[in-house]
Design an enzyme around this catalytic site. Structure first.
Site, PDB file in Angstrom:
ATOM      1  N   CYS A  83       0.848  -1.187   0.000  1.00  0.00           N
ATOM      2  CA  CYS A  83       0.000   0.000   0.000  1.00  0.00           C
ATOM      3  C   CYS A  83       0.888   1.243   0.000  1.00  0.00           C
ATOM      4  CB  CYS A  83      -0.890  -0.044   1.250  1.00  0.00           C
ATOM      5  SG  CYS A  83      -1.650   1.518   1.690  1.00  0.00           S
ATOM      6  N   GLU A  84       0.650   2.124  -0.934  1.00  0.00           N
ATOM      7  CA  GLU A  84       1.475   3.333  -1.023  1.00  0.00           C
ATOM      8  C   GLU A  84       1.197   4.326   0.099  1.00  0.00           C
ATOM      9  OE1 GLU A  84      -0.889   6.233  -4.119  1.00  0.00           O
ATOM     10  OE2 GLU A  84       0.530   4.814  -4.952  1.00  0.00           O
ATOM     11  N   HIS A  85       0.109   4.152   0.817  1.00  0.00           N
ATOM     12  CA  HIS A  85      -0.229   5.084   1.892  1.00  0.00           C
ATOM     13  C   HIS A  85       0.393   4.703   3.225  1.00  0.00           C
ATOM     14  CE1 HIS A  85      -3.771   5.502  -0.924  1.00  0.00           C
ATOM     15  NE2 HIS A  85      -3.134   6.648  -0.989  1.00  0.00           N
ATOM     16  N   HIS A  86       0.570   3.393   3.476  1.00  0.00           N
ATOM     17  CA  HIS A  86       1.062   2.945   4.779  1.00  0.00           C
ATOM     18  C   HIS A  86       2.282   2.038   4.680  1.00  0.00           C
ATOM     19  CE1 HIS A  86      -3.307   3.728   5.215  1.00  0.00           C
ATOM     20  NE2 HIS A  86      -2.862   4.421   6.240  1.00  0.00           N
ATOM     21  N   GLN A 124      -5.037  -0.396  -4.913  1.00  0.00           N
ATOM     22  CA  GLN A 124      -5.713  -1.489  -5.609  1.00  0.00           C
ATOM     23  C   GLN A 124      -6.418  -0.990  -6.865  1.00  0.00           C
ATOM     24  OE1 GLN A 124      -7.937  -4.166  -3.116  1.00  0.00           O
ATOM     25  NE2 GLN A 124      -9.279  -4.772  -4.783  1.00  0.00           N
ATOM     26  N   HIS A 152      -6.313  -5.806   2.780  1.00  0.00           N
ATOM     27  CA  HIS A 152      -5.311  -4.767   3.017  1.00  0.00           C
ATOM     28  C   HIS A 152      -4.908  -4.804   4.482  1.00  0.00           C
ATOM     29  CE1 HIS A 152      -5.784  -2.534  -0.860  1.00  0.00           C
ATOM     30  NE2 HIS A 152      -6.821  -3.361  -0.890  1.00  0.00           N
ATOM     31  N   CYS A 154      -3.197  -2.757   6.041  1.00  0.00           N
ATOM     32  CA  CYS A 154      -3.311  -1.433   6.656  1.00  0.00           C
ATOM     33  C   CYS A 154      -4.689  -1.266   7.313  1.00  0.00           C
ATOM     34  CB  CYS A 154      -3.040  -0.319   5.653  1.00  0.00           C
ATOM     35  SG  CYS A 154      -4.110  -0.312   4.205  1.00  0.00           S
TER      36      CYS A 154
END
Length: 183
Positions: A83-86, A124, A152, A154
């Site tokens: 995940c690019e956010h977490h 995703q 996910h 995250c």
């Protein structure tokens, strides 16, 4: 006597990543030099580099589908991504299909396409689009379908705490419909 740490200027990406992980561990209150964490920065750097190194895509297409006029579907292709956010993993399965026009591709190539695009810092939704775009660009089919179902971490591991919750993204382009995939 105060001992000053001497750092050699890192020359490789792996060395820079390892130092960054050590700095992160220190910023979070852990001692990266302790016996239990001494090798962790290197392990994390190597692990992340492996997870984020894309596999090459073979440009293998076959010109004649041999009169076949139905959809080609490969189901339950396992994948994992970050995940690019977490920077936490998400993993699941992809179902990929296309309705050939004048070209088809080896079935294993569809698996490689999923693997290729999943080896990135991803969302995703973008992963689903990347796969569909590649099939459309390389094969010019009558239709494309990509369905991804993933958990996910995250969401599962953080304060939200919803283990086993899955997200589904779907793209249908051209003449393919959910019914063609049995959905």
């Amino acid at each position: 006597m105060v001992v000053q740490e001497i750092r050699v200027d890192p020359t490789t990406a792996r060395e820079r990543a390892s130092l960054a992980v050590a700095d992160l561990l220190g910023a979070l209150g852990f001692d990266p030099g302790s016996d239990r964490l001494r090798d962790t920065p290197d392990r994390v750097a190597v692990s992340l580099a492996s997870l984020l190194t894309r596999t090459p895509l073979p440009p293998t297409t076959f010109l004649d589908p041999g009169g076949y006029d139905g959809p080609v579907i490969v189901r339950e292709i396992p994948f994992h991504s970050l995940c690019e956010h977490h920077l936490l993993p998400f993993r699941g399965v992809a179902t990929v299909g296309f309705l050939p026009a004048s070209r088809v591709v080896g079935l294993s190539t569809l698996v490689r396409v999923v693997e290729h695009f999943s080896r990135d810092l991803q969302m995703q939704e973008r992963l689903t689009t990347d796969i569909a775009d590649w099939i459309e660009r390389e094969l010019s089919p009558h239709g494309v379908a990509v369905v991804i179902d993933a958990e996910h971490l995250c969401m599962s591991m953080r304060d939200i705490g919803t283990p086993a919750t899955r997200a589904t993204t779907r793209i249908f382009r051209g003449t393919l419909t959910p019914a063609d995939l049995g959905l």
